[in-house]
Enzyme design. Sequence first.
Site, mmCIF file in Angstrom:
data_model
loop_
_atom_site.group_PDB
_atom_site.id
_atom_site.type_symbol
_atom_site.label_atom_id
_atom_site.label_comp_id
_atom_site.label_asym_id
_atom_site.label_seq_id
_atom_site.Cartn_x
_atom_site.Cartn_y
_atom_site.Cartn_z
ATOM 1 N N LEU A 1 0.812 -1.225 0.000
ATOM 2 C CA LEU A 1 0.000 0.000 0.000
ATOM 3 C C LEU A 1 0.845 1.274 0.000
ATOM 4 O O LEU A 1 0.562 2.250 0.710
ATOM 5 C CB LEU A 1 -0.966 0.010 1.199
ATOM 6 N N ASN B 1 -10.220 -0.376 3.366
ATOM 7 C CA ASN B 1 -9.439 -1.609 3.250
ATOM 8 C C ASN B 1 -9.109 -2.135 4.642
ATOM 9 O O ASN B 1 -8.141 -1.705 5.264
ATOM 10 C CB ASN B 1 -8.160 -1.348 2.456
ATOM 11 N N CYS C 1 -5.656 -4.238 6.322
ATOM 12 C CA CYS C 1 -4.444 -3.652 6.895
ATOM 13 C C CYS C 1 -4.162 -4.250 8.282
ATOM 14 O O CYS C 1 -5.094 -4.589 9.011
ATOM 15 C CB CYS C 1 -4.602 -2.141 7.034
ATOM 16 N N LYS D 1 -14.097 -3.284 2.435
ATOM 17 C CA LYS D 1 -13.465 -4.289 1.573
ATOM 18 C C LYS D 1 -13.073 -5.497 2.409
ATOM 19 O O LYS D 1 -12.267 -5.386 3.333
ATOM 20 C CB LYS D 1 -12.243 -3.700 0.868
ATOM 21 N N ILE E 1 -13.637 -10.090 -3.544
ATOM 22 C CA ILE E 1 -12.711 -10.359 -2.456
ATOM 23 C C ILE E 1 -11.420 -9.561 -2.647
ATOM 24 O O ILE E 1 -11.069 -9.214 -3.770
ATOM 25 C CB ILE E 1 -12.376 -11.863 -2.360
ATOM 26 N N ASN E 2 -10.748 -9.331 -1.528
ATOM 27 C CA ASN E 2 -9.376 -8.849 -1.593
ATOM 28 C C ASN E 2 -8.506 -10.053 -1.948
ATOM 29 O O ASN E 2 -9.018 -11.150 -2.158
ATOM 30 C CB ASN E 2 -8.982 -8.237 -0.241
ATOM 31 N N THR E 3 -7.218 -9.895 -1.984
ATOM 32 C CA THR E 3 -6.347 -10.984 -2.426
ATOM 33 C C THR E 3 -6.248 -12.114 -1.399
ATOM 34 O O THR E 3 -6.382 -11.901 -0.197
ATOM 35 C CB THR E 3 -4.930 -10.457 -2.703
ATOM 36 N N THR F 1 -6.385 -7.090 -11.802
ATOM 37 C CA THR F 1 -5.223 -7.722 -12.426
ATOM 38 C C THR F 1 -5.304 -7.705 -13.946
ATOM 39 O O THR F 1 -4.285 -7.554 -14.631
ATOM 40 C CB THR F 1 -5.074 -9.171 -11.911
#
Length: 300
Positions: free
Chosen positions: A71, A124, A127, A162, A188-190, A263
């Site tokens: 980030l 987000n 974190c 998120k 989704i986040n990663t 991506t």
Amino acid sequence: MDLSVDFAGVTLKNPVTTASGTFSARESGEFYDINELGAVITKGVASEPWAGNPTPRIAETYGGMLNAVGLQNPGAVAFIEQEISYLKDFDTRIIANVAGRTIEEYCSVVEMLNETDVAMMEINISCPNVKKGGIGFGTDPRMAAEVTKAVKAISRKPIIIKLTPNVTDITEIAKAVEAEGADGVSLINTLLGMKIDTQRKKPVLANIMGGLSGPAVKPVAVRMVYQVRRAVNIPIMGLGGIMTGEDAAEFIMAGADIISVGTAALVNPTAPVDILQELKLYMQEQGFKTIADIRGAFNA
């Protein structure tokens, strides 16, 4: 054909947005007209500049990529002066992605963004919470709820939380943030992943582990969107490996109101607008007049 969508009281001309961390107004705008998109989601912004992780921090994998960028961002003041001031002249909604290592940091950024042209904020919660030993806010329903409650108390814009997929039951996190007033969720986040260089006998990433994104995660993302749609009543932004218009339709059938392209844009810079055009073509072929028609056609 009407592609417009109401998301948390904000009207988007179409459901296609850019995923945080993969869009930069000036650079991305060199490849396509930003005005064509329903919204753009900015890179994560924190209250103060973040340096990010050491390099190498990106690695290619089968069907996707790993990233441990960390980030990296210039901080909220520079972000508002440089990015928001540029984006506000486009006819597309701005969604600012907010990062923080403490609840106070999240709130500080939200307070500053209240005064800008952003339409919504995406929080987000992947974190690490430095006050809790580095545990991600998003992996604990109580911590996720605490962040949501705090930012909702001061935000004058809709708040999207998120969600991280690196949990046993993502619906528990979704229900916890909905209960504290989240206006929407994005997922989704990663997924947490790792790659080893077997010749060097070392991790490929300096950070050892990173976030996996791309087509490899799409079935997991679709499943989680489907589950969360049945657990909460607030709007959902779906993302995770969307490469084509039919991928976008799949997420909408699973329960997403809007989708995010990430991506794919790193592989093909025009991917967001290409996917939008492919979605329109799919709708024409299927006889769908609205985005709601796509969702309504799905039979589980």
